[in-house]
Design a protein around this motif. Structure first.
Motif, PDB file in Angstrom:
ATOM      1  N   LEU A 379       0.785  -1.165  -0.003  1.00  9.30           N
ATOM      2  CA  LEU A 379       0.001   0.154   0.050  1.00  9.30           C
ATOM      3  C   LEU A 379       0.963   1.272  -0.004  1.00  9.30           C
ATOM      4  CD1 LEU A 379      -3.224   0.795   2.314  1.00  9.30           C
ATOM      5  CD2 LEU A 379      -1.177   2.382   2.182  1.00  9.30           C
ATOM      6  N   GLU A 380       1.700   1.294   0.986  1.00  8.92           N
ATOM      7  CA  GLU A 380       2.846   2.320   0.966  1.00  8.92           C
ATOM      8  C   GLU A 380       3.369   2.514  -0.264  1.00  8.92           C
ATOM      9  OE1 GLU A 380       2.358   4.383   3.164  1.00  8.92           O
ATOM     10  OE2 GLU A 380       1.371   3.169   4.788  1.00  8.92           O
ATOM     11  N   GLU A 381       3.848   1.617  -0.824  1.00  8.20           N
ATOM     12  CA  GLU A 381       4.688   1.587  -2.116  1.00  8.20           C
ATOM     13  C   GLU A 381       3.892   2.063  -3.347  1.00  8.20           C
ATOM     14  OE1 GLU A 381       8.689  -0.741  -2.942  1.00  8.20           O
ATOM     15  OE2 GLU A 381       6.744  -1.984  -3.190  1.00  8.20           O
ATOM     16  N   ASP A 382       2.467   1.750  -3.174  1.00  8.18           N
ATOM     17  CA  ASP A 382       1.779   2.393  -4.370  1.00  8.18           C
ATOM     18  C   ASP A 382       1.383   3.796  -4.055  1.00  8.18           C
ATOM     19  OD1 ASP A 382       1.582  -0.386  -5.592  1.00  8.18           O
ATOM     20  OD2 ASP A 382      -0.297  -0.728  -4.508  1.00  8.18           O
ATOM     21  N   GLN A 383       1.627   4.073  -3.087  1.00 13.70           N
ATOM     22  CA  GLN A 383       1.352   5.730  -2.701  1.00 13.70           C
ATOM     23  C   GLN A 383       2.723   6.506  -2.909  1.00 13.70           C
ATOM     24  OE1 GLN A 383      -1.780   6.970  -2.155  1.00 13.70           O
ATOM     25  NE2 GLN A 383      -2.338   4.565  -2.600  1.00 13.70           N
ATOM     26  N   GLY A 384       3.762   6.058  -3.076  1.00 15.25           N
ATOM     27  CA  GLY A 384       4.856   6.522  -3.630  1.00 15.25           C
ATOM     28  C   GLY A 384       5.996   6.645  -2.479  1.00 15.25           C
ATOM     29  N   ASN A 385       5.405   6.220  -1.402  1.00 15.34           N
ATOM     30  CA  ASN A 385       6.204   5.914   0.135  1.00 15.34           C
ATOM     31  C   ASN A 385       7.160   4.975   0.226  1.00 15.34           C
ATOM     32  OD1 ASN A 385       4.600   8.159   0.809  1.00 15.34           O
ATOM     33  ND2 ASN A 385       3.056   7.017   1.707  1.00 15.34           N
ATOM     34  N   SER A 386       8.110   5.003  -0.596  1.00 17.54           N
ATOM     35  CA  SER A 386       9.124   3.596  -1.025  1.00 17.54           C
ATOM     36  C   SER A 386       9.997   3.510   0.486  1.00 17.54           C
ATOM     37  CB  SER A 386       9.890   3.866  -2.009  1.00 17.54           C
ATOM     38  OG  SER A 386      10.560   4.955  -2.165  1.00 17.54           O
ATOM     39  N   VAL A 387      10.087   4.615   1.022  1.00 19.76           N
ATOM     40  CA  VAL A 387      11.138   4.772   2.307  1.00 19.76           C
ATOM     41  C   VAL A 387      10.054   4.130   3.300  1.00 19.76           C
ATOM     42  CG1 VAL A 387      12.131   6.069   4.038  1.00 19.76           C
ATOM     43  CG2 VAL A 387      12.486   6.511   1.684  1.00 19.76           C
ATOM     44  N   ARG A 388       8.924   4.409   3.532  1.00 23.08           N
ATOM     45  CA  ARG A 388       8.046   3.786   4.467  1.00 23.08           C
ATOM     46  C   ARG A 388       7.790   2.437   4.078  1.00 23.08           C
ATOM     47  NH1 ARG A 388       2.431   6.917   5.679  1.00 23.08           N
ATOM     48  NH2 ARG A 388       3.893   8.486   5.999  1.00 23.08           N
ATOM     49  N   SER A 517      11.834  -0.901  21.343  1.00 25.08           N
ATOM     50  CA  SER A 517      13.114  -0.151  21.259  1.00 25.08           C
ATOM     51  C   SER A 517      13.680  -0.468  19.714  1.00 25.08           C
ATOM     52  CB  SER A 517      14.260  -0.393  22.227  1.00 25.08           C
ATOM     53  OG  SER A 517      15.167  -0.041  21.957  1.00 25.08           O
ATOM     54  N   GLY A 518      13.915   0.534  19.049  1.00 27.45           N
ATOM     55  CA  GLY A 518      14.483   0.636  17.915  1.00 27.45           C
ATOM     56  C   GLY A 518      13.518   0.353  16.573  1.00 27.45           C
ATOM     57  N   THR A 519      12.219   0.372  16.970  1.00 30.28           N
ATOM     58  CA  THR A 519      11.120   0.333  15.989  1.00 30.28           C
ATOM     59  C   THR A 519      10.066   1.404  16.101  1.00 30.28           C
ATOM     60  OG1 THR A 519       9.530  -1.063  17.079  1.00 30.28           O
ATOM     61  CG2 THR A 519      11.605  -2.392  15.881  1.00 30.28           C
ATOM     62  N   LYS A 520      10.040   2.233  16.827  1.00 33.21           N
ATOM     63  CA  LYS A 520       9.158   2.936  17.403  1.00 33.21           C
ATOM     64  C   LYS A 520       9.177   4.311  16.114  1.00 33.21           C
ATOM     65  CE  LYS A 520       7.527   6.685  20.640  1.00 33.21           C
ATOM     66  NZ  LYS A 520       7.736   7.256  21.910  1.00 33.21           N
ATOM     67  N   THR A 521      10.115   4.653  15.522  1.00 30.64           N
ATOM     68  CA  THR A 521      10.199   5.431  14.450  1.00 30.64           C
ATOM     69  C   THR A 521       9.561   5.068  12.984  1.00 30.64           C
ATOM     70  OG1 THR A 521      12.447   6.401  14.951  1.00 30.64           O
ATOM     71  CG2 THR A 521      11.779   6.730  12.905  1.00 30.64           C
ATOM     72  N   ALA A 522       9.695   3.876  12.920  1.00 32.55           N
ATOM     73  CA  ALA A 522       9.072   3.190  11.868  1.00 32.55           C
ATOM     74  C   ALA A 522       7.465   3.156  11.970  1.00 32.55           C
ATOM     75  CB  ALA A 522       9.574   1.647  11.521  1.00 32.55           C
ATOM     76  N   ALA A 523       7.026   2.647  13.059  1.00 25.99           N
ATOM     77  CA  ALA A 523       5.747   2.725  13.537  1.00 25.99           C
ATOM     78  C   ALA A 523       5.205   4.063  13.436  1.00 25.99           C
ATOM     79  CB  ALA A 523       5.369   1.965  14.981  1.00 25.99           C
ATOM     80  N   THR A 524       5.778   5.037  13.935  1.00 27.13           N
ATOM     81  CA  THR A 524       5.116   6.238  13.883  1.00 27.13           C
ATOM     82  C   THR A 524       5.039   6.769  12.522  1.00 27.13           C
ATOM     83  OG1 THR A 524       6.349   6.602  15.995  1.00 27.13           O
ATOM     84  CG2 THR A 524       5.511   8.680  14.744  1.00 27.13           C
ATOM     85  N   SER A 525       5.969   6.613  11.507  1.00 27.68           N
ATOM     86  CA  SER A 525       5.862   7.097  10.269  1.00 27.68           C
ATOM     87  C   SER A 525       4.817   6.477   9.700  1.00 27.68           C
ATOM     88  CB  SER A 525       7.279   6.855   9.593  1.00 27.68           C
ATOM     89  OG  SER A 525       7.327   5.489   9.493  1.00 27.68           O
ATOM     90  N   SER A 526       4.348   5.524  10.035  1.00 24.83           N
ATOM     91  CA  SER A 526       3.330   4.626   9.330  1.00 24.83           C
ATOM     92  C   SER A 526       1.722   4.897   9.754  1.00 24.83           C
ATOM     93  CB  SER A 526       3.465   3.271   9.727  1.00 24.83           C
ATOM     94  OG  SER A 526       4.566   2.733   9.107  1.00 24.83           O
ATOM     95  N   LYS A 527       1.745   5.900  10.788  1.00 23.12           N
ATOM     96  CA  LYS A 527       0.444   6.524  11.246  1.00 23.12           C
ATOM     97  C   LYS A 527      -0.302   7.048  10.111  1.00 23.12           C
ATOM     98  CE  LYS A 527       0.848   6.982  16.102  1.00 23.12           C
ATOM     99  NZ  LYS A 527       0.930   8.016  17.229  1.00 23.12           N
ATOM    100  N   SER A 528      -1.530   6.951  10.077  1.00 20.38           N
ATOM    101  CA  SER A 528      -2.431   7.711   9.234  1.00 20.38           C
ATOM    102  C   SER A 528      -2.471   9.231   9.356  1.00 20.38           C
ATOM    103  CB  SER A 528      -3.874   6.997   9.124  1.00 20.38           C
ATOM    104  OG  SER A 528      -4.415   7.170  10.242  1.00 20.38           O
TER     105      SER A 528
END
Length: 528
Positions: A379-388, A517-528
């Motif tokens: 889903l994120e890739e389809d929206q152009g969010n390749s990093v996410r 620990s260490g994954t909070k950033t990724a989860a936060t960036s995936s918030k709608s």
């Protein structure tokens, strides 16, 4: 490749995981309705019968009634009361294997493997190792907890105690199949037939092995033998129907589906698999009708609603599908495929924030779900969010390593044998031919009546029929059948949904493991 609860050779059997477990209590004393009422009124251990002045044992009927009472208590989750009764039975009749079997099963249901193991060991000692039921139940327990070598030894002991104990041969064969020892499994199944004669479970398992090896005529012969052993075996009819479906013998498959629902009219798997079969052939109205019949007969089952939602999403409206998904998620919040499929629906219609929340709901059920993580990343890739998208993929591998032995991993295995998962895979474009892959139709339960089918009706004479004709040529009247047998009017199958407004899922917190620990950033960036 599990087996349902049915009658084999006159002895009642129950299904425990992927194994047949014979119930000696039912074999020793069949209890009719009159005795059932008598048992409820009569004290389990009458003071005047427990012991006499001469030190006599209580009458055997006391144990029979006690076992019946304990079974009822266990069915209602009153485990402590049931355990107390069974321990009294063991104290009064230590040489009888039935209370050991019953108590061990109750403890196993509560995940008390250590206590159950001790009961089985005590039972084997008390019966001098001559009771195959105890050995077999102990083997099933060890197999369930992963002690494969010990389980083999115990299955072997059961067959030594009684070489005609078909459940032990079959359970042992299923164990070998799960670890990939196909040749050994065939040998065990052959011995089961040699010593015990015809048995529907053995024939069915052998038939599925032949079908997997593309030896279709042999598979048909074995399925025919299974249904001859028990024409009421819904599992055998369903497995055979799916073989014909894979060969595109659609008319033959329909006849077998008809036999399956006649064998077990309220069986959810029969209506579900038949409905999905018709829908995948383009017979949308017939597929919808069959799924609705299944839902009417099994209103608490989320899988039927999930497949109906997928059907409505593809051929009707997204809003109707959304309502069905909501209903299914309310029936069973732990049924992960519903959350995934609903998330894909919202993604397809452009409700991306709702889709993300649904993917989080799926991970709340099982954080190990590869399908959920990769679909979210897509889903994120389809929206152009390749990093996410890359962060989400990395997050999956990180948390999988951290909780690799978490019990929720089993949920991913259940996805493989859930008939509904194939519908979801088709929707997700994961595998366009997934429907015709092997499914665990053996979980079906027996029914009230069986339908017959002649030997020459299904087999080499079965011809390919890829059209949308829904007539099997058998003369089976579906409407008349469910009206007369089930008191259901096919003209009144519409599901009442209440409000017709557009529904969206409530915001749900992310799984706790995502915030490690260490994954909070990724989860936060995936918030709608």
């Amino acid at each position: 490749m599990g087996v349902p609860s049915e009658e084999v050779g006159g002895a009642s059997e129950i299904r425990d995981g992927g194994n047949v477990v014979e119930d000696p209590a039912a074999k020793a004393l069949p209890i009719d309705a009159g005795l059932s009422k008598f048992a409820k009124k009569m004290p389990i251990f009458e003071p005047g019968r427990v012991a006499s002045s001469s030190g006599e044992k209580p009458l055997v009927v006391n144990m029979d009634l006690a076992l019946y009472k304990a079974k009822g208590l266990a069915r209602n989750f009153q485990f402590e009361e049931a355990e107390n009764i069974l321990r009294k039975c063991i104290a009064y009749w230590p040489e009888d294997g039935r209370p050991y079997v019953a108590l061990g099963k109750i403890l196993s249901k509560q995940s008390k493997a250590k206590e159950a193991r001790a009961v089985y060991e005590k039972g084997c000692q008390a019966t001098q190792g001559e009771n195959p039921y105890i050995w077999q139940c102990w083997a099933v327990l060890e197999n369930k907890v992963g002690n494969i070598r010990r389980a083999r030894e115990l299955f072997d002991a059961a067959t030594v105690a009684d070489k005609k104990h078909i459940a032990a041969w079959h359970g042992w064969a299923v164990l070998e199949l799960k670890v990939g020892n196909i040749k050994k499994a065939r040998n065990l199944l052959g011995k089961g037939l040699k010593y015990s004669g015809g048995n529907e479970y053995v024939y069915q398992t052998l038939a599925m092995l032949e079908a997997k090896a593309n030896r279709y005529e042999q598979a048909r012969y074995l399925f025919r033998q299974a249904t001859k052993c028990n024409s009421k075996s819904c599992a055998s009819w369903l497995a055979w129907a799916q073989l014909e479906a894979r060969q595109e013998n659609n008319r033959a498959a329909r006849r077998l589906f008809e036999n399956a629902v006649q064998a077990s009219p309220k069986n959810r798997f029969a209506w579900h698999v038949w409905g999905v079969f018709e829908a995948n052939l383009g017979n949308v109205d017939q597929g919808r009708k069959l799924l609705k019949i299944g839902h009417r007969l099994n209103p608490r089952d989320p899988v039927l609603l999930q497949s109906l939602a997928l059907l409505e999403f593809k051929y009707s409206t997204a809003n109707l599908a959304r309502v069905l998904f909501r209903r299914a998620s309310e029936l069973d919040p732990r049924h992960q495929p519903v959350w995934i499929a609903w998330g894909v629906l919202e993604q397809r219609v452009g409700n991306l924030s709702a889709a993300r929340r649904l993917f989080r709901s799926s991970l709340n059920v099982n954080s190990q779900s590869y399908v959920t993580w990769m679909t979210w990343a897509s889903l994120e890739e389809d929206q152009g969010n390749s990093v996410r998208a890359e962060e989400i993929r990395d997050l999956y591998f990180q948390q999988r390593t951290e909780v690799v032995d978490d019990a929720s991993w089993v949920t991913g295995v259940l996805d493989i044998i859930d008939p509904a998962i194939d519908s979801m895979k088709r929707l997700l474009n994961i595998d366009q031919s997934a429907y015709y892959k092997a499914k665990d139709s053996s979980r079906s339960a027996p029914g009230a009546s069986g339908g017959g089918i002649e030997e020459d009706e299904v087999g080499t004479s079965a011809t390919s029929d890829t059209g949308d004709d829904t007539d099997s040529g058998s003369g089976f009247d579906l409407d008349a059948f469910i009206r007369e047998r089930l008191s259901v009017d096919t003209k009144k199958l519409d599901i009442q949904f209440g409000s017709s407004q557009t529904l969206v899922p409530k915001k749900i917190k992310s799984p706790r493991r995502i915030w490690r620990s260490g994954t909070k950033t990724a989860a936060t960036s995936s918030k709608s």
